[in-house]
Design a protein around this motif. Structure first.
Motif, PDB file in Angstrom:
ATOM      1  N   THR A   8       0.837  -1.202   0.000  1.00  0.00           N
ATOM      2  CA  THR A   8       0.000   0.000   0.000  1.00  0.00           C
ATOM      3  C   THR A   8       0.869   1.248   0.000  1.00  0.00           C
ATOM      4  OG1 THR A   8      -1.796  -1.148   1.138  1.00  0.00           O
ATOM      5  CG2 THR A   8      -1.806   1.259   1.238  1.00  0.00           C
ATOM      6  N   ASP A   9       1.928   1.221   0.773  1.00  0.00           N
ATOM      7  CA  ASP A   9       2.849   2.360   0.810  1.00  0.00           C
ATOM      8  C   ASP A   9       3.572   2.535  -0.516  1.00  0.00           C
ATOM      9  OD1 ASP A   9       2.157   2.893   3.420  1.00  0.00           O
ATOM     10  OD2 ASP A   9       3.849   1.775   4.285  1.00  0.00           O
ATOM     11  N   ILE A  10       4.056   1.425  -1.084  1.00  0.00           N
ATOM     12  CA  ILE A  10       4.808   1.503  -2.342  1.00  0.00           C
ATOM     13  C   ILE A  10       3.897   1.972  -3.480  1.00  0.00           C
ATOM     14  CG2 ILE A  10       6.099   0.193  -4.053  1.00  0.00           C
ATOM     15  CD1 ILE A  10       6.995  -1.679  -1.816  1.00  0.00           C
ATOM     16  N   SER A  11       2.658   1.479  -3.493  1.00  0.00           N
ATOM     17  CA  SER A  11       1.717   1.819  -4.559  1.00  0.00           C
ATOM     18  C   SER A  11       1.460   3.316  -4.631  1.00  0.00           C
ATOM     19  CB  SER A  11       0.393   1.081  -4.344  1.00  0.00           C
ATOM     20  OG  SER A  11      -0.559   1.460  -5.298  1.00  0.00           O
ATOM     21  N   SER A  12       1.455   3.978  -3.502  1.00  0.00           N
ATOM     22  CA  SER A  12       1.150   5.418  -3.466  1.00  0.00           C
ATOM     23  C   SER A  12       2.399   6.284  -3.562  1.00  0.00           C
ATOM     24  CB  SER A  12       0.390   5.757  -2.187  1.00  0.00           C
ATOM     25  OG  SER A  12       1.155   5.405  -1.038  1.00  0.00           O
ATOM     26  N   GLU A  13       3.549   5.655  -3.782  1.00  0.00           N
ATOM     27  CA  GLU A  13       4.807   6.388  -3.820  1.00  0.00           C
ATOM     28  C   GLU A  13       5.064   6.992  -5.203  1.00  0.00           C
ATOM     29  OE1 GLU A  13       9.620   5.449  -3.433  1.00  0.00           O
ATOM     30  OE2 GLU A  13       8.138   3.898  -2.981  1.00  0.00           O
ATOM     31  N   LYS A  14       5.366   8.273  -5.243  1.00  0.00           N
ATOM     32  CA  LYS A  14       5.751   8.940  -6.481  1.00  0.00           C
ATOM     33  C   LYS A  14       7.274   8.973  -6.552  1.00  0.00           C
ATOM     34  CE  LYS A  14       1.689  11.960  -6.701  1.00  0.00           C
ATOM     35  NZ  LYS A  14       1.187  13.352  -6.727  1.00  0.00           N
ATOM     36  N   PHE A  15       7.852   8.079  -7.341  1.00  0.00           N
ATOM     37  CA  PHE A  15       9.312   8.000  -7.391  1.00  0.00           C
ATOM     38  C   PHE A  15       9.865   8.491  -8.721  1.00  0.00           C
ATOM     39  CE2 PHE A  15       7.370   3.818  -8.000  1.00  0.00           C
ATOM     40  CZ  PHE A  15       7.755   3.492  -9.284  1.00  0.00           C
ATOM     41  N   SER A  16       9.031   9.181  -9.508  1.00  0.00           N
ATOM     42  CA  SER A  16       9.494   9.818 -10.740  1.00  0.00           C
ATOM     43  C   SER A  16       9.148  11.295 -10.662  1.00  0.00           C
ATOM     44  CB  SER A  16       8.842   9.197 -11.972  1.00  0.00           C
ATOM     45  OG  SER A  16       9.176   9.935 -13.134  1.00  0.00           O
ATOM     46  N   SER A  17      10.056  12.138 -11.101  1.00  0.00           N
ATOM     47  CA  SER A  17       9.826  13.590 -11.087  1.00  0.00           C
ATOM     48  C   SER A  17       9.185  14.076 -12.380  1.00  0.00           C
ATOM     49  CB  SER A  17      11.151  14.321 -10.869  1.00  0.00           C
ATOM     50  OG  SER A  17      12.063  14.013 -11.921  1.00  0.00           O
ATOM     51  N   ILE A  18       8.918  13.165 -13.316  1.00  0.00           N
ATOM     52  CA  ILE A  18       8.354  13.549 -14.620  1.00  0.00           C
ATOM     53  C   ILE A  18       6.854  13.825 -14.467  1.00  0.00           C
ATOM     54  CG2 ILE A  18       7.954  12.807 -16.990  1.00  0.00           C
ATOM     55  CD1 ILE A  18      10.377  10.868 -16.553  1.00  0.00           C
ATOM     56  N   ILE A  19       6.425  15.006 -14.868  1.00  0.00           N
ATOM     57  CA  ILE A  19       5.016  15.381 -14.716  1.00  0.00           C
ATOM     58  C   ILE A  19       4.359  15.792 -16.032  1.00  0.00           C
ATOM     59  CG2 ILE A  19       5.307  16.101 -12.317  1.00  0.00           C
ATOM     60  CD1 ILE A  19       5.367  19.002 -13.330  1.00  0.00           C
ATOM     61  N   ARG A  20       5.123  15.868 -17.119  1.00  0.00           N
ATOM     62  CA  ARG A  20       4.572  16.446 -18.351  1.00  0.00           C
ATOM     63  C   ARG A  20       3.495  15.588 -19.002  1.00  0.00           C
ATOM     64  NH1 ARG A  20       8.034  15.534 -23.676  1.00  0.00           N
ATOM     65  NH2 ARG A  20       9.480  13.882 -23.081  1.00  0.00           N
ATOM     66  N   PHE A  21       3.388  14.318 -18.606  1.00  0.00           N
ATOM     67  CA  PHE A  21       2.374  13.458 -19.206  1.00  0.00           C
ATOM     68  C   PHE A  21       1.058  13.466 -18.427  1.00  0.00           C
ATOM     69  CE2 PHE A  21       6.592  11.445 -20.051  1.00  0.00           C
ATOM     70  CZ  PHE A  21       6.678  11.851 -21.384  1.00  0.00           C
TER      71      PHE A  21
ATOM     72  N   ALA B  45      -2.867  11.213 -14.555  1.00  0.00           N
ATOM     73  CA  ALA B  45      -2.276  10.458 -13.443  1.00  0.00           C
ATOM     74  C   ALA B  45      -3.323   9.943 -12.461  1.00  0.00           C
ATOM     75  CB  ALA B  45      -1.262  11.332 -12.698  1.00  0.00           C
ATOM     76  N   SER B  46      -4.492  10.596 -12.415  1.00  0.00           N
ATOM     77  CA  SER B  46      -5.544  10.177 -11.486  1.00  0.00           C
ATOM     78  C   SER B  46      -6.054   8.777 -11.788  1.00  0.00           C
ATOM     79  CB  SER B  46      -6.718  11.164 -11.548  1.00  0.00           C
ATOM     80  OG  SER B  46      -6.315  12.469 -11.224  1.00  0.00           O
ATOM     81  N   TYR B  47      -5.836   8.308 -13.002  1.00  0.00           N
ATOM     82  CA  TYR B  47      -6.364   7.009 -13.414  1.00  0.00           C
ATOM     83  C   TYR B  47      -5.338   5.892 -13.286  1.00  0.00           C
ATOM     84  CZ  TYR B  47     -10.204   9.865 -14.931  1.00  0.00           C
ATOM     85  OH  TYR B  47     -11.259  10.757 -14.934  1.00  0.00           O
ATOM     86  N   PHE B  48      -4.231   6.198 -12.603  1.00  0.00           N
ATOM     87  CA  PHE B  48      -3.185   5.211 -12.336  1.00  0.00           C
ATOM     88  C   PHE B  48      -2.788   5.314 -10.867  1.00  0.00           C
ATOM     89  CE2 PHE B  48      -2.880   6.345 -16.756  1.00  0.00           C
ATOM     90  CZ  PHE B  48      -2.578   5.163 -17.424  1.00  0.00           C
ATOM     91  N   THR B  49      -2.247   4.243 -10.345  1.00  0.00           N
ATOM     92  CA  THR B  49      -1.589   4.375  -9.056  1.00  0.00           C
ATOM     93  C   THR B  49      -0.302   5.173  -9.279  1.00  0.00           C
ATOM     94  OG1 THR B  49      -0.305   2.348  -9.353  1.00  0.00           O
ATOM     95  CG2 THR B  49      -2.466   2.142  -8.268  1.00  0.00           C
ATOM     96  N   SER B  50       0.201   5.796  -8.222  1.00  0.00           N
ATOM     97  CA  SER B  50       1.443   6.578  -8.349  1.00  0.00           C
ATOM     98  C   SER B  50       2.587   5.702  -8.826  1.00  0.00           C
ATOM     99  CB  SER B  50       1.799   7.211  -6.998  1.00  0.00           C
ATOM    100  OG  SER B  50       0.836   8.160  -6.624  1.00  0.00           O
ATOM    101  N   ARG B  51       2.610   4.448  -8.344  1.00  0.00           N
ATOM    102  CA  ARG B  51       3.668   3.515  -8.755  1.00  0.00           C
ATOM    103  C   ARG B  51       3.632   3.298 -10.269  1.00  0.00           C
ATOM    104  NH1 ARG B  51       4.082  -2.134  -5.691  1.00  0.00           N
ATOM    105  NH2 ARG B  51       1.819  -1.904  -5.692  1.00  0.00           N
TER     106      ARG B  51
END
Length: 623
Positions: free
Chosen positions: A188-201, A220-226
């Motif tokens: 659950t913790d890993i799934s919500s982790e944003k580990f990429s700084s790329i935001i243009r998509f 991004a709302s339609y994907f988990t952060s992972r």
């Protein structure tokens, strides 16, 4: 010219690697091209979509020009018609995957080293009345109407109220061992982790209740952060490739995988892959949904695209020109006309009214393509808040497009329309647009698809399943008045019903009336007379319309039996050729679909052949 019915075949490896709507059977398209385009001819497709017409024209040695406003459509078409080298593509794609797996592969590993296939998430929302957090429970919320567990107020588990998700289970690739609560919490913790700084998509979507989207939410709302992090990293590496064709091929790996890696896939419990493909007509996050390991889907798509490229290397005619234009159909045709281009065939497969809002449904794909789109250029009917496309505006745009088609056609050139819509309003506009342009139907056929969904097969009369294929040519003859053909249409519809036991479902009767209307080029403004005729000559009986005529005509079952007996041999192979011949014979009574004939065949064999001709041996060889 008499193409008649062509048995559609399923798509080969060159087409089956990416979802796209309204993709036509390649063998049917190829047959029409062979019959309508002269040697070294020019084909134009102003709504080129997934590129079937362009690719089949290229294989036959014709020059082709495609036009589309959708970046993903153009990328798919370009992949087919300007393919990269298969092995080079595979090597580059796998290198990217291996690099990303070395950095982020551990995000999809359990603590004991098992690789995760997918995880199951339950949506969490906050109650608007008491502010308590509710986690969706299929047992509780599926039975009590989704009410708050604390105060009993009604809840909505849609994206507008979503505050998070709770992982309840996960499935590993090689292990069926029980997963500990500690591992679930860790994931659950890993799934919500944003580990990429790329935001243009993370592009913003449009406001549209039908597609379930809002400009308050990004892709991004339609994907988990992972998963969004991993897909964004893949997209960034693809965009760094200098070769434009290779870049698009790599991005198509991602877009073809994006739905399966999103939160749009409902959990179906117990299936090997966890669930089915994205089938909901909108961007809906199911309250119980999957988070699939994207590396699995990306690798699978690489293999599929590689197979398509290998196939193309064997099939393509290299001495032809294919151009793909990033314009609306109207703007593209105007530009071609001004530059003096003349076509032997213009293929027209426009949006079917409001059936599919192509650009809006492609929003996630186009976000990763990182190309700007103008939604108003898509003539699909849409009630989006900003720059909506109304039905009236849609028909105005089509009228302009069809007028340009006439200008761009050679003197003996043809236009081929395929259209599928149950709305008489849409058909009135289509017919009126062609008649205004001075284009007259030369041949009309109704084509069954290669595959019909099980849902559609259960309601064959309830909707359009196939497509009309209408060949048009230049002709200044005036359309015919309905009054001149009223008696002939009435007789035809009574024969349609009479051959089916005296009653028929309305959508089928409507389809046959439209086919008659097109074949005889009746005036568009009289189209409403069809419903008046049906109301006066048929009686409603539940879902059926019963003919008020006592016309004596054979039933389709009798015609089929006579066709079997006319063979004059004791062994008959019921194959595709036999069924096609049967369809031709039955055309006088409203050409039945393949599926209607198969149902008739079962009835004839069970009730007639076994009793009256037990010595007759039938073998079956059709799809």
């Amino acid at each position: 010219m008499n193409l008649g019915y062509i048995k559609a075949q399923t798509h080969g490896p060159e087409y089956s690697w990416h979802k796209y709507w309204s993709r036509k059977p390649a063998n049917v398209i190829s047959a029409y091209l062979k019959n309508l385009v002269p040697e070294h001819g020019i084909v134009i497709d102003p709504f080129c979509g997934s590129g079937v017409v362009l690719y089949e024209a290229q294989k036959l040695g014709f020059d082709a020009i495609g036009i589309d406003v959708n970046p993903t459509a153009r990328a798919i078409s370009g992949f087919l018609t300007h393919p990269v080298k298969a092995e080079e593509f595979k090597n580059i794609a796998l290198n990217i995957i291996e690099e990303l797996e070395s950095k982020f592969g551990a995000k999809y590993m359990t603590q004991n080293g098992q690789k995760i296939r997918y995880l199951i998430h339950h949506v969490q929302v906050r109650c608007g009345a008491c502010s308590s957090v509710n986690t969706f429970d299929p047992e509780t919320h599926g039975k009590n109407g989704k009410k708050c567990e604390e105060c009993g107020k009604k809840l909505s588990f849609g994206i507008t109220n979503l505050i998070g998700t709770q992982i309840v289970d996960l499935v590993c690739i090689d292990s069926l061992e029980t997963i500990s609560s500690e591992e679930i919490a860790r994931q659950t913790d890993i799934s919500s982790e944003k580990f990429s700084s790329i935001i243009r998509f993370d592009k913003t979507l449009v406001n549209n209740k039908r597609t379930l989207t809002s400009d308050k939410y990004g892709v991004a709302s339609y994907f988990t952060s992972r998963n969004f992090s991993i897909l964004s990293e893949f997209a960034e590496k693809a965009h760094a490739i200098n070769n434009e064709s290779m870049k698009k091929a790599l991005l198509l790996v991602l877009t073809a995988s994006s739905a399966q890696a999103s939160r749009l896939i409902a959990s179906r419990g117990g299936l090997k892959t966890g669930g089915q493909a994205w089938t909901i007509p909108g961007f809906w996050i199911p309250p119980v949904h999957l988070e699939s390991n994207p590396f699995i889907h990306l690798r699978a798509r690489i293999e599929k695209l590689h197979s398509a490229l290998v196939h193309s290397e064997r099939e393509l005619e290299r001495d032809t020109s294919v151009k793909i234009m990033a314009k609306s159909a109207k703007d593209g045709l105007e530009e071609l006309y001004k530059t003096g281009v003349k076509a032997d065939l213009v293929f027209l497969d426009p949006p079917y009214g409001d059936s599919v809002a192509f650009l809006e449904f492609s929003a996630i794909w186009n976000a990763f393509m990182d190309e700007d789109v103008t939604y108003g250029d898509d003539i699909s009917v849409s009630d989006r808040t900003n720059d909506p496309m109304t039905g009236e505006k849609y028909l105005e745009e089509l009228t302009t497009v069809f007028g340009l088609v006439r200008k761009i056609l050679k003197a003996d050139g043809k236009a081929l329309l395929t259209f599928n819509n149950i709305s008489f309003d849409s058909w009135k506009g289509i017919i009126e647009s062609f008649q205004s342009a001075g284009l007259v139907p030369l041949e009309v056929n109704y084509q069954d698809p290669a595959v019909i969904s099980s849902k559609s097969q259960k309601a064959l009369g309830g909707s359009y399943i196939g497509d009309f294929y209408v060949v048009y040519g230049k002709d200044d003859r005036k359309p015919t008045r309905y009054e001149d053909f009223a008696d002939a249409l009435t007789l035809y519809l009574h024969k349609v019903a009479g051959s089916r036991g005296g009653k028929v479902l309305y959508p089928l009767l409507q389809r046959y009336a439209l086919e008659f209307w097109l074949e005889n080029n009746l005036r568009a403004q009289d189209l409403q007379e069809i419903d008046k005729l049906i109301e006066s000559k048929f009686t409603k009986d539940g879902s059926y319309l019963v003919s008020n005529s006592d016309i004596d005509c054979p039933t389709l079952s009798q015609i089929l039996l006579e066709q079997i007996q006319s063979c004059g041999v004791s062994q008959i192979s019921i194959d595709d050729d036999f069924l096609i011949k049967t369809k031709v014979i039955m055309r006088e009574f409203g050409t039945p679909s393949f599926y209607e004939i198969k149902a008739l065949l079962d009835s004839v064999i069970d009730k007639t052949v076994k009793d009256k001709a037990p010595e007759l041996q039938l073998t079956f060889d059709f799809n």
